[in-house]
Write a protein that holds these residues in place. Structure first.
Motif, PDB file in Angstrom:
ATOM      1  N   VAL A 269       9.324 -16.311   4.370  1.00 22.51           N
ATOM      2  CA  VAL A 269      10.372 -15.289   4.354  1.00 22.51           C
ATOM      3  C   VAL A 269       9.862 -14.113   3.535  1.00 22.51           C
ATOM      4  O   VAL A 269       9.202 -14.297   2.500  1.00 22.51           O
ATOM      5  CB  VAL A 269      11.686 -15.832   3.752  1.00 22.51           C
ATOM      6  N   TYR A 270      10.180 -12.880   4.004  1.00 20.68           N
ATOM      7  CA  TYR A 270       9.792 -11.651   3.305  1.00 20.68           C
ATOM      8  C   TYR A 270      11.048 -10.874   2.938  1.00 20.68           C
ATOM      9  O   TYR A 270      11.936 -10.691   3.775  1.00 20.68           O
ATOM     10  CB  TYR A 270       8.885 -10.789   4.184  1.00 20.68           C
ATOM     11  N   PHE A 271      11.106 -10.416   1.670  1.00 19.86           N
ATOM     12  CA  PHE A 271      12.283  -9.713   1.172  1.00 19.86           C
ATOM     13  C   PHE A 271      12.115  -8.206   1.304  1.00 19.86           C
ATOM     14  O   PHE A 271      11.022  -7.669   1.091  1.00 19.86           O
ATOM     15  CB  PHE A 271      12.553 -10.079  -0.285  1.00 19.86           C
ATOM     16  N   ASN A 272      13.234  -7.549   1.565  1.00 19.68           N
ATOM     17  CA  ASN A 272      13.237  -6.094   1.696  1.00 19.68           C
ATOM     18  C   ASN A 272      13.059  -5.399   0.350  1.00 19.68           C
ATOM     19  O   ASN A 272      12.526  -4.280   0.283  1.00 19.68           O
ATOM     20  CB  ASN A 272      14.545  -5.653   2.355  1.00 19.68           C
ATOM     21  N   ASP A 273      13.486  -6.051  -0.734  1.00 17.99           N
ATOM     22  CA  ASP A 273      13.466  -5.409  -2.054  1.00 17.99           C
ATOM     23  C   ASP A 273      12.281  -5.866  -2.906  1.00 17.99           C
ATOM     24  O   ASP A 273      12.297  -5.698  -4.129  1.00 17.99           O
ATOM     25  CB  ASP A 273      14.782  -5.666  -2.788  1.00 17.99           C
ATOM     26  N   VAL A 274      11.242  -6.432  -2.291  1.00 19.63           N
ATOM     27  CA  VAL A 274      10.037  -6.838  -3.011  1.00 19.63           C
ATOM     28  C   VAL A 274       8.843  -6.110  -2.387  1.00 19.63           C
ATOM     29  O   VAL A 274       8.691  -6.098  -1.161  1.00 19.63           O
ATOM     30  CB  VAL A 274       9.828  -8.371  -2.942  1.00 19.63           C
ATOM     31  N   ALA A 275       8.014  -5.514  -3.232  1.00 18.52           N
ATOM     32  CA  ALA A 275       6.849  -4.775  -2.733  1.00 18.52           C
ATOM     33  C   ALA A 275       5.889  -5.710  -2.006  1.00 18.52           C
ATOM     34  O   ALA A 275       5.696  -6.858  -2.403  1.00 18.52           O
ATOM     35  CB  ALA A 275       6.136  -4.085  -3.903  1.00 18.52           C
ATOM     36  N   ASP A 276       5.278  -5.202  -0.939  1.00 22.46           N
ATOM     37  CA  ASP A 276       4.428  -6.024  -0.064  1.00 22.46           C
ATOM     38  C   ASP A 276       3.032  -6.207  -0.642  1.00 22.46           C
ATOM     39  O   ASP A 276       2.417  -5.264  -1.163  1.00 22.46           O
ATOM     40  CB  ASP A 276       4.310  -5.370   1.311  1.00 22.46           C
ATOM     41  N   SER A 277       2.533  -7.436  -0.508  1.00 22.01           N
ATOM     42  CA  SER A 277       1.162  -7.772  -0.908  1.00 22.01           C
ATOM     43  C   SER A 277       0.427  -8.331   0.303  1.00 22.01           C
ATOM     44  O   SER A 277       1.007  -9.071   1.106  1.00 22.01           O
ATOM     45  CB  SER A 277       1.159  -8.802  -2.037  1.00 22.01           C
ATOM     46  N   PHE A 278      -0.866  -7.978   0.433  1.00 22.62           N
ATOM     47  CA  PHE A 278      -1.645  -8.389   1.600  1.00 22.62           C
ATOM     48  C   PHE A 278      -2.996  -8.958   1.168  1.00 22.62           C
ATOM     49  O   PHE A 278      -3.551  -8.579   0.141  1.00 22.62           O
ATOM     50  CB  PHE A 278      -1.920  -7.202   2.527  1.00 22.62           C
ATOM     51  N   ILE A 279      -3.504  -9.866   1.980  1.00 21.11           N
ATOM     52  CA  ILE A 279      -4.916 -10.187   2.012  1.00 21.11           C
ATOM     53  C   ILE A 279      -5.361  -9.987   3.449  1.00 21.11           C
ATOM     54  O   ILE A 279      -4.800 -10.592   4.369  1.00 21.11           O
ATOM     55  CB  ILE A 279      -5.203 -11.623   1.544  1.00 21.11           C
ATOM     56  N   GLU A 280      -6.349  -9.098   3.617  1.00 21.52           N
ATOM     57  CA  GLU A 280      -6.764  -8.677   4.963  1.00 21.52           C
ATOM     58  C   GLU A 280      -5.544  -8.109   5.680  1.00 21.52           C
ATOM     59  O   GLU A 280      -4.864  -7.247   5.125  1.00 21.52           O
ATOM     60  CB  GLU A 280      -7.433  -9.856   5.691  1.00 21.52           C
TER      61      GLU A 280
END
Length: 438
Positions: A269-280
């Motif tokens: 699940v991904y939250f709208n109010d949390v900054a996004d983190s990525f690998i690749e």
């Protein structure tokens, strides 16, 4: 629910004992009794299933849903005497899933991406099931009692089920009442998304903080599930009536109560109010699916079969379903068997399905971190689906073709195409071959 379950069990045992008490009312001078099953039968069943879509729950409601599944089943029915039949069902399913492969999207040399399958260990799995069923019919064949036991297993799941049923026929067998009860005790071996494992209770897992882009301070508030058990209790009531020499109808009422771990541990699940983190190209999860630990379901269904003539019949079905998660659904289907000859029948069919969304569903990156329950599994979303099918059956009551002591009784081939008004679609082919022992 404890009271309901007690009433279910009491009712089931009561009608079962009543059935046995009436089973001896046959003519003492009767010297012949037709067997429930004359000879052993063996069914070989197989299916090939494919699906695709762009709303994978493993990657939070986005990504490939590509999957293929091959199933083989053998069903052996053995008459133990005139009244009793033992049925043994053994199945094995082998699947390859692009979606579940992304539980760990970083385990090969390709760029991690929710729309690209990983080639790691979670890409494929095997499911096995064994079910045994014993049924007893009274001398007048108006009372039928059965019990069953089932066991199934796959890499992250183990299940044991048991249950029974009772059917009462009366009104010269034109009317039937039935009741069935089943219990399933399941155990998860919870597998979590790879990036969340270092933040879990054990703090163990593979992680590459130096490769994070976007929000480089990735620190999810993640906890593993304490209870990995699931319990399901089901009760079904049925009524069937021959309304006319060419018309038969039936009604059903089903209750299911589930408790325990009803969330799927590897669905992100991904939250709208949390900054996004990525690998690749893969976004790291903010959390996993969180759903209530109880669910109560009710389904009401009805069938009406009308035999128009010796060539054509109509088989109709409708079901209304609702649960305490907010889902309401309607299912309607029509099948039209057309007898081409004494041996061949073709049956086109259509099925319509519509459901509302669960209270806890929201698409990718729509939930808030302050929510208590959340899922981005599109199986719990609002959608409409259509399924078109075509079947062809071959039946030979004389079993002219033989393999050793077994004669070929029937062959059934079915094709189904299923489409939702999201991006999801699937296709399934099934084949069933029945042999009887001479």
């Amino acid at each position: 629910m404890k009271l309901i379950r007690t009433l279910f069990c009491t009712s089931f045992l009561g009608v079962a004992l009543m059935g046995f008490s009436q089973s001896g009312q046959d003519d003492p001078e009767q010297t012949y009794k037709k067997r429930v099953l004359e000879t052993p039968e063996i069914d070989f069943l197989s299916s090939y299933y494919t699906q695709n879509g762009d709303n994978a729950a493993v990657s939070g409601g986005v990504g490939t849903e590509e999957l293929t599944d091959l199933v083989g089943t053998v069903v052996l029915s053995i008459p133990l005497n005139e009244d009793d039949v033992l049925t043994i069902d053994a199945s094995i399913s082998a699947y390859t899933s692009a979606s579940s492969s992304n539980v760990d999207p970083f385990d090969d040399r390709n760029q991690a991406d929710p729309f690209v399958a990983s080639s790691g260990a979670s890409q494929s799995d095997t499911w096995v099931n064994f079910t045994g069923n014993y049924s007893h019919s009274s001398d007048d064949r108006n009372n039928i009692v059965s019990v069953k036991l089932s066991v199934s297993s796959e890499y992250d799941y183990f299940s044991v089920g048991f249950g029974g049923s009772y059917a009462k026929l009366f009104n010269e067998k034109n009317t039937e009442l039935s009741i069935n009860a089943n219990v399933f005790l399941d155990k998860w071996n919870a597998i979590y998304p790879i990036e969340l494992r270092p933040f879990g209770n054990n703090g163990i897992g593979f992680f590459r903080p130096d490769e994070i882009t976007g929000n480089v301070n990735y620190n999810p508030d993640f906890n593993e599930f304490d209870d990995e058990n699931r319990r399901s209790y089901a009760l079904g009531l049925g009524f069937s009536q021959i309304l006319h020499k060419n018309v038969q109808g039936s009604l059903s009422l089903d209750f299911v109560n589930q408790t325990g771990l009803l969330s799927t541990p590897f669905q992100r699940v991904y939250f709208n109010d949390v900054a996004d983190s990525f690998i690749e190209n893969f976004q790291l999860a903010d959390d996993i699916e969180q759903l209530p630990d109880s669910r109560f379901k009710i389904a009401l269904g009805g069938r009406l079969n009308w035999f128009l003539n010796e060539t054509i019949a109509l088989r109709t079905y409708y079901r209304y379903y609702f649960d305490d998660w907010g889902i309401r659904s309607h299912t309607a289907s029509l099948e039209v068997p057309i007898k081409l000859s004494d041996q061949f029948t073709v049956y086109p069919n259509y099925r319509f399905y519509n459901q509302s969304a669960a209270d806890y569903f929201a698409p990718f990156e729509t939930h808030l971190s302050t929510d208590v329950f959340y899922t981005s599994d599109f199986d719990l979303s609002k959608y409409t689906a259509n399924q078109f099918g075509l079947g062809l059956s071959y039946t030979d009551i004389f079993t002219k073709f033989h393999i050793s002591k077994f004669g070929l009784k029937s062959i059934d081939l079915k094709l189904y195409r299923y489409d939702r008004d999201t991006t999801f679609g699937s296709f399934i082919t099934t084949l069933g071959i029945k042999f009887v022992m001479d």
